[in-house]
Design a protein around this motif. Structure first.
Motif, PDB file in Angstrom:
ATOM      1  N   UNK A   1     -16.892 -71.003   3.482  1.00 35.63           N
ATOM      2  CA  UNK A   1     -16.735 -72.273   2.785  1.00 35.63           C
ATOM      3  C   UNK A   1     -15.269 -72.718   2.825  1.00 35.63           C
ATOM      4  N   UNK A   2     -15.057 -73.936   3.280  1.00 39.09           N
ATOM      5  CA  UNK A   2     -13.729 -74.539   3.260  1.00 39.09           C
ATOM      6  C   UNK A   2     -13.778 -75.743   2.330  1.00 39.09           C
ATOM      7  N   UNK A   3     -13.061 -75.661   1.202  1.00 40.62           N
ATOM      8  CA  UNK A   3     -12.995 -76.780   0.261  1.00 40.62           C
ATOM      9  C   UNK A   3     -11.657 -77.483   0.409  1.00 40.62           C
ATOM     10  N   UNK A   4     -11.715 -78.785   0.689  1.00 39.15           N
ATOM     11  CA  UNK A   4     -10.522 -79.578   0.902  1.00 39.15           C
ATOM     12  C   UNK A   4     -10.469 -80.744  -0.068  1.00 39.15           C
ATOM     13  N   UNK A   5      -9.302 -80.932  -0.691  1.00 36.98           N
ATOM     14  CA  UNK A   5      -9.078 -82.119  -1.509  1.00 36.98           C
ATOM     15  C   UNK A   5      -8.454 -83.183  -0.623  1.00 36.98           C
ATOM     16  N   UNK A   6      -9.073 -84.342  -0.571  1.00 37.61           N
ATOM     17  CA  UNK A   6      -8.539 -85.457   0.216  1.00 37.61           C
ATOM     18  C   UNK A   6      -8.439 -86.670  -0.702  1.00 37.61           C
TER      19      UNK A   6
ATOM     20  N   UNK B   1      -7.407 -89.143   5.176  1.00 34.48           N
ATOM     21  CA  UNK B   1      -7.435 -87.689   5.281  1.00 34.48           C
ATOM     22  C   UNK B   1      -8.832 -87.129   5.417  1.00 34.48           C
ATOM     23  N   UNK B   2      -9.834 -88.016   5.294  1.00 36.91           N
ATOM     24  CA  UNK B   2     -11.227 -87.573   5.355  1.00 36.91           C
ATOM     25  C   UNK B   2     -11.929 -88.078   6.608  1.00 36.91           C
ATOM     26  N   UNK B   3     -11.166 -88.423   7.630  1.00 36.61           N
ATOM     27  CA  UNK B   3     -11.736 -88.883   8.888  1.00 36.61           C
ATOM     28  C   UNK B   3     -12.767 -87.860   9.395  1.00 36.61           C
ATOM     29  N   UNK B   4     -13.936 -88.312   9.835  1.00 34.87           N
ATOM     30  CA  UNK B   4     -14.957 -87.374  10.333  1.00 34.87           C
ATOM     31  C   UNK B   4     -14.448 -86.443  11.424  1.00 34.87           C
ATOM     32  N   UNK B   5     -13.501 -86.896  12.235  1.00 32.05           N
ATOM     33  CA  UNK B   5     -12.946 -86.026  13.271  1.00 32.05           C
ATOM     34  C   UNK B   5     -12.199 -84.852  12.649  1.00 32.05           C
ATOM     35  N   UNK B   6     -11.591 -85.091  11.480  1.00 31.94           N
ATOM     36  CA  UNK B   6     -10.904 -84.002  10.787  1.00 31.94           C
ATOM     37  C   UNK B   6     -11.912 -82.970  10.294  1.00 31.94           C
ATOM     38  N   UNK B   7     -13.007 -83.463   9.746  1.00 33.04           N
ATOM     39  CA  UNK B   7     -14.059 -82.549   9.291  1.00 33.04           C
ATOM     40  C   UNK B   7     -14.581 -81.725  10.454  1.00 33.04           C
ATOM     41  N   UNK B   8     -14.773 -82.377  11.589  1.00 33.74           N
ATOM     42  CA  UNK B   8     -15.232 -81.677  12.791  1.00 33.74           C
ATOM     43  C   UNK B   8     -14.244 -80.584  13.195  1.00 33.74           C
ATOM     44  N   UNK B   9     -12.944 -80.911  13.129  1.00 34.87           N
ATOM     45  CA  UNK B   9     -11.928 -79.936  13.537  1.00 34.87           C
ATOM     46  C   UNK B   9     -11.899 -78.750  12.583  1.00 34.87           C
ATOM     47  N   UNK B  10     -11.959 -79.021  11.281  1.00 34.27           N
ATOM     48  CA  UNK B  10     -11.980 -77.932  10.297  1.00 34.27           C
ATOM     49  C   UNK B  10     -13.165 -77.000  10.562  1.00 34.27           C
ATOM     50  N   UNK B  11     -14.310 -77.612  10.826  1.00 40.43           N
ATOM     51  CA  UNK B  11     -15.501 -76.809  11.086  1.00 40.43           C
ATOM     52  C   UNK B  11     -15.338 -75.964  12.345  1.00 40.43           C
ATOM     53  N   UNK B  12     -14.771 -76.559  13.395  1.00 45.10           N
ATOM     54  CA  UNK B  12     -14.610 -75.816  14.650  1.00 45.10           C
ATOM     55  C   UNK B  12     -13.598 -74.693  14.513  1.00 45.10           C
TER      56      UNK B  12
END
Length: 275
Positions: A86-91, A96-107
């Motif tokens: 689990x990665x919890x991020x405050x944005x 800071x919540x661009x879907x590409x960022x979420x994709x990168x965090x997941x990868x």
């Protein structure tokens, strides 16, 4: 009586501390630091799994296993008894919540959790959770669950990747509504959840907690100064490059070499200057 400089700074730090809310990322990291029960409470509510057991939680977890790849620092990184991550991020801001960022965090979590020789099926399920101050998708939902789909069949892709956007504006009588209320509180007395209130009270009112937070605020101040210096240097380099470009006696390659800017940035400045 005129306060001395050190005392003035301390009073400003205390005022800064009083304004902190759990949805402020620097404060959130301190809330979750060495506090598995609190991380467990928040994840149980967001994931909707009341029996979730967290075995490990790290704050400011650095993730970089590929040379030359962009590194990230996770706000809170946890593991449950089933090995799920689990990665919890405050944005605070939408950018800071661009879907590409979420994709990168997941990868990045995938890279972190699969060693050489392991089968791909050994990848654990991962949950990338963005808690955002505003309603990112504007639909009034408390949580937006994002999963990959097989568009042709209409069935879930079932790759174990889960991305969740939590609406920090959401309120209501549900646990998620109460939690988002608490995440926006500055005063522990106004919070619904005792674990969150107790930790907030410790960091804001207990002398040891206040001292810990003042150190964090000082680090924030140093980072801001360093960022300001870096930006000043970058601006100076761009100004020098513009002057050289205006002189028209040097090629962009030489200007990049002399001022220390990337060639593509010099060429961009050249295009802007010519427009």
């Amino acid at each position: 009586m005129i306060l001395d400089t050190a005392e003035q700074k301390h009073q400003k730090d205390l005022e800064h501390l009083r304004r902190f809310r759990p949805i402020d990322d620097d404060f959130m990291r301190c809330l979750f630091k060495d506090n598995i029960p609190l991380a467990e409470l928040v994840l149980r509510i967001i994931i909707g799994k009341p029996d979730l057991i967290i075995t490990d939680c790290q704050t400011q977890k650095d993730m970089k296993r590929l040379a030359g790849a962009r590194s990230i620092c996770l706000d809170a990184y946890g593991t449950d008894t089933a090995g799920k991550k689990y990665d919890m991020e405050i944005q605070r801001e939408d950018k800071g919540a661009d879907p590409h960022r979420a994709r990168f965090h997941s990868s990045v979590m995938d890279i972190e959790n699969l060693d050489a020789g392991q089968a791909f099926r050994a990848l654990p399920d991962t949950f990338t959770i963005f808690i955002i101050e505003k309603d990112f998708y504007g639909k009034g939902e408390p949580i937006y669950f994002i999963e990959r789909m097989n568009i042709t069949t209409g069935e879930p892709f079932a790759d174990g990747e889960h991305i969740l956007y939590v609406n920090g504006e959401y309120r209501g009588d549900s646990d998620i509504g109460k939690l988002m209320h608490d995440f926006n509180c500055t005063d522990a007395a106004d919070m619904n959840f005792k674990l969150l209130a107790d930790r907030t009270r410790y960091l804001k009112e207990n002398p040891e907690g206040v001292s810990e937070m003042c150190k964090v605020i000082e680090e924030m101040r140093k980072e801001e100064r360093a960022e300001g210096i870096k930006e000043g240097i970058q601006e100076g380099m761009r100004t020098a490059a513009l002057r050289m470009l205006a002189d028209r006696t040097l090629a962009p390659e030489k200007i990049a070499e002399y001022v220390g800017l990337p060639l593509d940035e010099v060429k961009k400045l050249q295009a802007e200057q010519s427009a």
